[in-house]
Design a protein around this motif. Sequence first.
Motif, PDB file in Angstrom:
ATOM      1  N   MET A 138       0.799  -3.968 -20.665  1.00 50.18           N
ATOM      2  CA  MET A 138       1.289  -2.606 -20.391  1.00 50.18           C
ATOM      3  C   MET A 138       2.457  -2.647 -19.412  1.00 50.18           C
ATOM      4  SD  MET A 138      -0.271   0.024 -21.822  1.00 50.18           S
ATOM      5  CE  MET A 138      -0.422   1.399 -20.672  1.00 50.18           C
ATOM      6  N   GLU A 139       3.540  -1.923 -19.772  1.00 47.70           N
ATOM      7  CA  GLU A 139       4.727  -1.964 -18.916  1.00 47.70           C
ATOM      8  C   GLU A 139       4.507  -1.231 -17.597  1.00 47.70           C
ATOM      9  OE1 GLU A 139       4.017  -0.291 -21.711  1.00 47.70           O
ATOM     10  OE2 GLU A 139       5.912   0.440 -22.527  1.00 47.70           O
ATOM     11  N   ILE A 140       3.604  -0.243 -17.596  1.00 49.67           N
ATOM     12  CA  ILE A 140       3.394   0.500 -16.348  1.00 49.67           C
ATOM     13  C   ILE A 140       2.722  -0.381 -15.295  1.00 49.67           C
ATOM     14  CG2 ILE A 140       1.252   1.521 -17.259  1.00 49.67           C
ATOM     15  CD1 ILE A 140       3.635   3.290 -14.926  1.00 49.67           C
ATOM     16  N   ASN A 141       1.833  -1.295 -15.745  1.00 51.43           N
ATOM     17  CA  ASN A 141       1.205  -2.218 -14.807  1.00 51.43           C
ATOM     18  C   ASN A 141       2.231  -3.166 -14.200  1.00 51.43           C
ATOM     19  OD1 ASN A 141      -1.364  -1.300 -14.906  1.00 51.43           O
ATOM     20  ND2 ASN A 141      -1.988  -2.647 -16.569  1.00 51.43           N
ATOM     21  N   LEU A 142       3.125  -3.697 -15.056  1.00 45.80           N
ATOM     22  CA  LEU A 142       4.169  -4.602 -14.556  1.00 45.80           C
ATOM     23  C   LEU A 142       5.045  -3.891 -13.535  1.00 45.80           C
ATOM     24  CD1 LEU A 142       5.346  -6.538 -17.721  1.00 45.80           C
ATOM     25  CD2 LEU A 142       4.219  -7.427 -15.696  1.00 45.80           C
ATOM     26  N   LEU A 143       5.414  -2.626 -13.869  1.00 40.68           N
ATOM     27  CA  LEU A 143       6.279  -1.866 -12.965  1.00 40.68           C
ATOM     28  C   LEU A 143       5.574  -1.601 -11.640  1.00 40.68           C
ATOM     29  CD1 LEU A 143       9.068  -0.888 -13.288  1.00 40.68           C
ATOM     30  CD2 LEU A 143       8.243   1.293 -14.005  1.00 40.68           C
ATOM     31  N   LEU A 144       4.250  -1.328 -11.707  1.00 44.01           N
ATOM     32  CA  LEU A 144       3.497  -1.093 -10.467  1.00 44.01           C
ATOM     33  C   LEU A 144       3.418  -2.373  -9.639  1.00 44.01           C
ATOM     34  CD1 LEU A 144       0.667   1.291 -11.530  1.00 44.01           C
ATOM     35  CD2 LEU A 144       2.048   1.489  -9.521  1.00 44.01           C
ATOM     36  N   LEU A 145       3.262  -3.520 -10.311  1.00 44.91           N
ATOM     37  CA  LEU A 145       3.243  -4.784  -9.571  1.00 44.91           C
ATOM     38  C   LEU A 145       4.585  -5.028  -8.889  1.00 44.91           C
ATOM     39  CD1 LEU A 145       1.249  -7.172 -11.887  1.00 44.91           C
ATOM     40  CD2 LEU A 145       0.624  -6.351  -9.633  1.00 44.91           C
ATOM     41  N   PHE A 146       5.688  -4.726  -9.601  1.00 47.37           N
ATOM     42  CA  PHE A 146       7.013  -4.862  -8.984  1.00 47.37           C
ATOM     43  C   PHE A 146       7.136  -3.954  -7.771  1.00 47.37           C
ATOM     44  CE2 PHE A 146      11.208  -2.854  -8.684  1.00 47.37           C
ATOM     45  CZ  PHE A 146      11.938  -3.942  -8.244  1.00 47.37           C
ATOM     46  N   MET A 147       6.632  -2.691  -7.894  1.00 47.45           N
ATOM     47  CA  MET A 147       6.731  -1.754  -6.768  1.00 47.45           C
ATOM     48  C   MET A 147       5.912  -2.251  -5.585  1.00 47.45           C
ATOM     49  SD  MET A 147       6.571   1.830  -8.767  1.00 47.45           S
ATOM     50  CE  MET A 147       6.207   2.802  -7.336  1.00 47.45           C
ATOM     51  N   ILE A 148       4.723  -2.845  -5.861  1.00 44.98           N
ATOM     52  CA  ILE A 148       3.900  -3.348  -4.760  1.00 44.98           C
ATOM     53  C   ILE A 148       4.601  -4.519  -4.078  1.00 44.98           C
ATOM     54  CG2 ILE A 148       1.754  -4.597  -4.305  1.00 44.98           C
ATOM     55  CD1 ILE A 148       0.374  -2.773  -6.202  1.00 44.98           C
ATOM     56  N   PHE A 149       5.214  -5.396  -4.881  1.00 44.72           N
ATOM     57  CA  PHE A 149       5.947  -6.532  -4.312  1.00 44.72           C
ATOM     58  C   PHE A 149       7.092  -6.037  -3.429  1.00 44.72           C
ATOM     59  CE2 PHE A 149       9.432  -9.615  -4.748  1.00 44.72           C
ATOM     60  CZ  PHE A 149       8.836 -10.675  -4.093  1.00 44.72           C
ATOM     61  N   ALA A 150       7.872  -5.060  -3.937  1.00 47.39           N
ATOM     62  CA  ALA A 150       8.989  -4.526  -3.162  1.00 47.39           C
ATOM     63  C   ALA A 150       8.491  -3.842  -1.897  1.00 47.39           C
ATOM     64  CB  ALA A 150       9.798  -3.550  -4.010  1.00 47.39           C
ATOM     65  N   ALA A 151       7.324  -3.188  -1.978  1.00 46.25           N
ATOM     66  CA  ALA A 151       6.780  -2.518  -0.791  1.00 46.25           C
ATOM     67  C   ALA A 151       6.361  -3.545   0.252  1.00 46.25           C
ATOM     68  CB  ALA A 151       5.583  -1.651  -1.186  1.00 46.25           C
ATOM     69  N   ILE A 152       5.764  -4.683  -0.192  1.00 47.67           N
ATOM     70  CA  ILE A 152       5.388  -5.723   0.776  1.00 47.67           C
ATOM     71  C   ILE A 152       6.634  -6.281   1.448  1.00 47.67           C
ATOM     72  CG2 ILE A 152       4.388  -8.022   0.962  1.00 47.67           C
ATOM     73  CD1 ILE A 152       2.434  -7.224  -1.202  1.00 47.67           C
ATOM     74  N   VAL A 153       7.699  -6.489   0.647  1.00 52.35           N
ATOM     75  CA  VAL A 153       8.957  -6.970   1.232  1.00 52.35           C
ATOM     76  C   VAL A 153       9.476  -5.972   2.254  1.00 52.35           C
ATOM     77  CG1 VAL A 153      11.363  -7.462   0.710  1.00 52.35           C
ATOM     78  CG2 VAL A 153       9.585  -8.390  -0.720  1.00 52.35           C
ATOM     79  N   ALA A 154       9.440  -4.661   1.888  1.00 57.84           N
ATOM     80  CA  ALA A 154       9.955  -3.632   2.787  1.00 57.84           C
ATOM     81  C   ALA A 154       9.166  -3.596   4.079  1.00 57.84           C
ATOM     82  CB  ALA A 154       9.900  -2.256   2.107  1.00 57.84           C
TER      83      ALA A 154
END
Lengths: 112, 177
Positions: B1-17
Amino acid sequence: MSEYILCLGLFSIGLYCVLRKRNIIKIIIGLGIIEYAVNLFLILIAYRTHGRAPILDKAQDTLNIVDPLPQALVLTSIVIGLAVTALIVAIAIRIFEKYNTFDITKIRRLRG
Amino acid sequence: MEINLLLLFMIFAAIVAVEIEDLLSSVIAMGAVGLGLSLAFLILKAPDLAITQLVVEILCLIILIRATINKDLPLVKDGRWLFNTTATLTFVGLFLIFAYFALKDLPQFGAPIMRVAKDYIASGLEKTGAANLVASVVLDFRVYDTLGEATVLFTAAIGVLAVIRKVGRINANKKNE
């Protein structure tokens, strides 16, 4: 269900940032992440599998449409989030001008 | 599912932030989260929200960069590191426990309840004349909500102007005399 859990994870990262970090800009970023997570959560609840956008069309029936009500309310919430962020940043800039730091433990006048 | 991948990307970017040292990089990473959210709205069939989120995110980035530019201070690490981290993780864990109990009562993903929205979908076109149901809810069925939003927006604008202003009115009058 995994979408809800990932969204909760995003919320938790924002909560950790707000509670743990001592830099005001980091706290603002944490608040922003929390806001994104809540907006996304409401839209996730409104989603219907294989649904289509809530725009009426004579050629298609209205049975598989996604829920338009949370979308309308989140539209309001996004704009209010921008206003809140602008107000917090303005206060942060004033604090920096007065105390010359972003560290919340160094802002003496705010101590109880 | 693309929404799961996008959520994982958002979580990764949030950890970086959250974890990166440099403030400007942190703000940019938060922009990545917001633009990912815009894409997620598009995947979740909410095009109006995607457009609004894009515009708001860029404005938000401009405001935050204005706050951080030329003020790149080293982050402070000393203090009660262990106590702070433990207390924070306790609160996050408490939140997750409550969320676990709330999660069981939610509707299944992909099957919304739509008890209120049924009427809007059935009679939205003939009552308001708008083919876009989100527009008909925002501008007709729940227009008081939009009025309140405009009130909050302009109040916040007045607040920003009052906070940002350099000299108060009383001081300015004294200088003129």
